[in-house]
Design an enzyme around this catalytic site. Structure first.
Site, PDB file in Angstrom:
ATOM      1  N   LYS A   1       0.874  -1.187   0.000  1.00 53.98           N
ATOM      2  CA  LYS A   1       0.000   0.000   0.000  1.00 53.98           C
ATOM      3  C   LYS A   1       0.895   1.216   0.000  1.00 53.98           C
ATOM      4  CE  LYS A   1      -4.480   0.800   0.283  1.00 53.98           C
ATOM      5  NZ  LYS A   1      -5.591  -0.091  -0.093  1.00 53.98           N
TER       6      LYS A   1
ATOM      7  N   ASP B   1      -7.163   4.219  -4.260  1.00 49.97           N
ATOM      8  CA  ASP B   1      -7.761   4.034  -2.938  1.00 49.97           C
ATOM      9  C   ASP B   1      -8.383   5.401  -2.615  1.00 49.97           C
ATOM     10  OD1 ASP B   1      -7.816   1.944  -0.583  1.00 49.97           O
ATOM     11  OD2 ASP B   1      -7.389   3.835   0.391  1.00 49.97           O
TER      12      ASP B   1
HETATM   13  P1  NDP Z   1     -13.017   7.576  -2.307  1.00 50.06           P
HETATM   14  O1  NDP Z   1     -11.968   8.584  -2.105  1.00 50.06           O
HETATM   15  O2  NDP Z   1     -13.597   7.393  -3.660  1.00 50.06           O
HETATM   16  O3  NDP Z   1     -14.224   7.840  -1.308  1.00 50.06           O
HETATM   17  C1  NDP Z   1     -14.020   7.881   0.071  1.00 50.06           C
HETATM   18  C2  NDP Z   1     -15.306   8.274   0.748  1.00 50.06           C
HETATM   19  O4  NDP Z   1     -15.158   8.092   2.144  1.00 50.06           O
HETATM   20  C3  NDP Z   1     -15.671   9.739   0.546  1.00 50.06           C
HETATM   21  O5  NDP Z   1     -17.063   9.859   0.574  1.00 50.06           O
HETATM   22  C4  NDP Z   1     -15.023  10.396   1.760  1.00 50.06           C
HETATM   23  O6  NDP Z   1     -15.629  11.611   2.159  1.00 50.06           O
HETATM   24  C5  NDP Z   1     -15.239   9.344   2.823  1.00 50.06           C
HETATM   25  N1  NDP Z   1     -14.182   9.450   3.819  1.00 50.06           N
HETATM   26  C6  NDP Z   1     -12.850   9.328   3.607  1.00 50.06           C
HETATM   27  N2  NDP Z   1     -12.168   9.512   4.749  1.00 50.06           N
HETATM   28  C7  NDP Z   1     -13.095   9.761   5.681  1.00 50.06           C
HETATM   29  C8  NDP Z   1     -13.009  10.018   7.061  1.00 50.06           C
HETATM   30  N3  NDP Z   1     -11.830  10.066   7.698  1.00 50.06           N
HETATM   31  N4  NDP Z   1     -14.185  10.214   7.729  1.00 50.06           N
HETATM   32  C9  NDP Z   1     -15.372  10.167   7.076  1.00 50.06           C
HETATM   33  N5  NDP Z   1     -15.506   9.922   5.773  1.00 50.06           N
HETATM   34  C10 NDP Z   1     -14.381   9.722   5.091  1.00 50.06           C
HETATM   35  O7  NDP Z   1     -12.404   6.200  -1.777  1.00 50.06           O
HETATM   36  P2  NDP Z   1     -12.888   4.716  -2.064  1.00 50.06           P
HETATM   37  O8  NDP Z   1     -14.356   4.674  -2.230  1.00 50.06           O
HETATM   38  O9  NDP Z   1     -12.025   4.158  -3.123  1.00 50.06           O
HETATM   39  O10 NDP Z   1     -12.475   3.981  -0.709  1.00 50.06           O
HETATM   40  C11 NDP Z   1     -13.365   3.850   0.379  1.00 50.06           C
HETATM   41  C12 NDP Z   1     -12.894   2.709   1.279  1.00 50.06           C
HETATM   42  O11 NDP Z   1     -12.859   1.495   0.520  1.00 50.06           O
HETATM   43  C13 NDP Z   1     -11.473   2.869   1.860  1.00 50.06           C
HETATM   44  O12 NDP Z   1     -11.445   2.251   3.133  1.00 50.06           O
HETATM   45  C14 NDP Z   1     -10.620   2.045   0.898  1.00 50.06           C
HETATM   46  O13 NDP Z   1      -9.430   1.623   1.499  1.00 50.06           O
HETATM   47  C15 NDP Z   1     -11.566   0.893   0.610  1.00 50.06           C
HETATM   48  N6  NDP Z   1     -11.307   0.127  -0.601  1.00 50.06           N
HETATM   49  C16 NDP Z   1     -11.202   0.750  -1.815  1.00 50.06           C
HETATM   50  C17 NDP Z   1     -10.982   0.005  -2.948  1.00 50.06           C
HETATM   51  C18 NDP Z   1     -10.924   0.632  -4.298  1.00 50.06           C
HETATM   52  O14 NDP Z   1     -10.750  -0.102  -5.266  1.00 50.06           O
HETATM   53  N7  NDP Z   1     -11.080   1.930  -4.446  1.00 50.06           N
HETATM   54  C19 NDP Z   1     -10.799  -1.457  -2.886  1.00 50.06           C
HETATM   55  C20 NDP Z   1     -11.011  -2.019  -1.564  1.00 50.06           C
HETATM   56  C21 NDP Z   1     -11.234  -1.239  -0.480  1.00 50.06           C
HETATM   57  P3  NDP Z   1     -14.905  13.008   1.822  1.00 50.06           P
HETATM   58  O15 NDP Z   1     -15.058  13.152   0.337  1.00 50.06           O
HETATM   59  O16 NDP Z   1     -15.642  14.012   2.624  1.00 50.06           O
HETATM   60  O17 NDP Z   1     -13.478  12.842   2.240  1.00 50.06           O
HETATM   61  O1  2IT Z   2      -7.829  -1.790  -0.636  1.00 47.24           O
HETATM   62  C1  2IT Z   2      -7.770  -2.254  -1.802  1.00 47.24           C
HETATM   63  O2  2IT Z   2      -7.898  -3.462  -2.015  1.00 47.24           O
HETATM   64  C2  2IT Z   2      -7.567  -1.322  -2.919  1.00 47.24           C
HETATM   65  N1  2IT Z   2      -7.484  -0.121  -2.684  1.00 47.24           N
HETATM   66  C3  2IT Z   2      -7.425  -1.839  -4.310  1.00 47.24           C
HETATM   67  C4  2IT Z   2      -6.029  -2.282  -4.576  1.00 47.24           C
HETATM   68  C5  2IT Z   2      -5.718  -2.649  -6.015  1.00 47.24           C
HETATM   69  O3  2IT Z   2      -4.538  -2.898  -6.252  1.00 47.24           O
HETATM   70  O4  2IT Z   2      -6.600  -2.686  -6.866  1.00 47.24           O
END
Ligand code: NDP
Ligand code: 2IT
Length: 461
Positions: free
Chosen positions: A140, A180
């Site tokens: 990461k 992420d």
């Molecule tokens: P995005 O940046 O697209 O969206 C994140 C969302 O979460 C936003 O709505 C943001 O609000 C909110 N958020 C972030 N930090 C905080 C915080 N500290 N408190 C409250 N709200 C918060 O990210 P993703 O959707 O890609 O990721 C969301 C989660 O999913 C993370 O935990 C990530 O690690 C996990 N994940 C993502 C993957 C991917 O492929 N993208 C794969 C697997 C897991 P705001 O805009 O106000 O910051």
């Molecule tokens: O938390 C996760 O699994 C991700 N942010 C996606 C990682 C990836 O390499 O697609």
């Protein structure tokens, strides 16, 4: 005292003692990294009985090795903002474990990023990637850069500066970053552009690329869709489905958007979304048209979720609140770590929530996980439930290697197959005597065994 204890109780005490002393040593070696300690403790509790029973794991110090990264890169990211002022951020790449394949995992751009947060995410990634059935090691990275309020030009210059250092350390067979929090399609474009310029290569060193330059169908949707497929598998064990259920989703980013879309398509009623400002509650249900509006709001206008309550009628906005006080059948935390605490968990259980499926990484605190498990809620931990994203990244990598693209239907079928197999593996290792499935234990043990065996076979490194 211990001698008069029944064997099963003594066994639990022994395991607790082993976990405690392991954690004490580990915390001394990585002080102050709170989230990392939390992630490791959760896994150590699940796998310690297996390590204890298996001399090869124990003498091979597999668990001790798993919590020390193979390598950590930390670098300065200097860039110039729109006012001509120099800005300095920190860049990181934590390569946690490469025993089963090239390092793989996302990049997070958020002000809360520090070494401990990235170590927890990289550690989770190792076991998650192991569960996907694909040959992927775990890593990461990211930066404490905050894209919020930054212009397009600033985001581009930051990404270029970040990649100017990282490019020399990554590659399709070495280490393959992706998105992420704070790193979506836009940032992946700028990062890949700079990688291509500096490396003079066009190959799959990054995933999450756009469809017209090497991306895979469904990578954008994969984490959200995969989380819903995992929930379907869990519900099916109780002869239930998502259809007709009320769902609370947190977040409004990539994972939340496509979790909501799949739930709506399958006939669930999604009533909440949130961001770091607060939660909207739409009791009528968020339909696909409203969701398209949210996607435009978040991905193009980069606005706040509170605007949803101003735009649509009959919607409540709870400033500074998370969705968990709102009665629901299904909960899909999809924002960030530790977003469900013990009180939230109690409230969800009291309100009749029967399934919690984690789109985000480690959204549930340790005490809250215990509440769900004690209440016999279907609890799908992030490393299993959100593995669809990295799984389709793995499929993107092998499409890049083969210079080909699979159809949307083919990728969707593969994603479903992978989520089904992760579910089966969790059931295999997580089923208890009373037939309740502890998916958390199942995911930890299944993910651990594959990596641990590879480490032993590759010797003391
Ligand atoms: P995005 O940046 O697209 O969206 C994140 C969302 O979460 C936003 O709505 C943001 O609000 C909110 N958020 C972030 N930090 C905080 C915080 N500290 N408190 C409250 N709200 C918060 O990210 P993703 O959707 O890609 O990721 C969301 C989660 O999913 C993370 O935990 C990530 O690690 C996990 N994940 C993502 C993957 C991917 O492929 N993208 C794969 C697997 C897991 P705001 O805009 O106000 O910051
Ligand atoms: O938390 C996760 O699994 C991700 N942010 C996606 C990682 C990836 O390499 O697609």
């Amino acid at each position: 005292m211990a001698e008069s204890m029944p064997t099963a109780v003594k066994d639990v005490c022994d395991v607790d003692m082993l976990v405690n002393s392991f954690m004490e040593r580990m915390i001394t070696q990585s002080p102050g990294e709170r989230e990392f300690h939390q992630a490791v403790r959760e896994v150590a509790k699940s796998v310690m009985p297996i390590v204890r029973e298996n001399p090869a794991y124990r003498d091979g110090k597999v668990l001790e090795r798993l919590v020390v990264p193979d390598r950590v890169l930390i670098f300065r990211v200097t860039w110039v903002d729109d006012h001509g002022e120099i800005q300095v951020n920190r860049g990181y790449r934590v390569r946690m474990n490469g025993a089963i394949g090239p390092y793989k995992g996302g990049l997070r751009f958020h002000p809360s990023v520090n070494l401990g947060v990235l170590k927890f995410l990289a550690f989770e990634q190792v076991l998650k990637n192991s569960l996907t059935t694909l040959p992927l090691g775990g890593a990461k990275g990211g930066s404490d850069f905050d894209p919020k309020g930054r212009s397009e030009g600033e985001v581009m210059r930051f990404c270029q500066s970040f990649m100017s250092e990282l490019f020399r350390h990554i590659g399709p067979d070495v280490d393959v970053p992706a998105g992420d929090i704070g790193v979506g399609e836009r940032e992946i474009g700028y990062l890949f552009g700079q990688y291509r310029r500096l490396s003079n290569c066009f190959h799959g060193a990054i995933t999450g690329k756009s469809l017209n330059w090497g991306g895979s169908h469904l990578r954008l949707e994969a984490t959200g869709y995969g989380a819903v497929y995992f929930a379907q598998e869990m519900l099916a064990t109780k002869d239930e489905s998502v259809e007709g259920k009320i769902a609370a989703v947190s977040g409004a980013g990539n994972v939340a958007q496509y979790t909501a879309e799949k739930l709506i398509t399958l006939g669930a009623k999604v009533i909440t979304l949130s961001d770091s400002g607060g939660t909207i509650v739409d009791r009528e249900g968020i339909d696909l048209e409203k969701l398209t509006w949210v996607i435009e709001l978040k991905n193009k206008r980069r606005g706040r979720i509170s605007e949803y309550a101003q735009h649509f009628q009959g919607v409540e906005y709870m400033a500074g609140k998370r969705p968990w006080s709102i009665p629901c059948d299904l909960a899909f935390p999809s924002a960030t770590q530790n977003e469900i605490n013990e009180d939230d968990a109690r409230q969800l259980v009291q309100n009749g929530c029967c399934c919690v499926c984690e789109g985000s990484n480690m959204p549930t605190t340790e005490a809250a996980v215990d509440v769900f498990l004690n209440a016999r809620v279907l609890y799908g931990p992030g490393k299993a439930a959100n593995a669809g994203g990295v799984a389709v990244s793995g499929l993107e990598m092998n499409q890049n290697t083969g210079c080909m693209r699979r159809s949307r239907q083919e990728v969707d079928d593969q994603l479903r197959g992978i989520m089904r197999s992760i579910h089966e593996n969790c059931v295999k290792y997580g089923r208890q005597d009373d037939s309740f499935v502890d998916y958390s234990r199942g995911a930890n043990v299944a993910g651990f065994i594959k990596v641990a065996d590879a480490m032993l076979q590759q010797g003391a490194i």
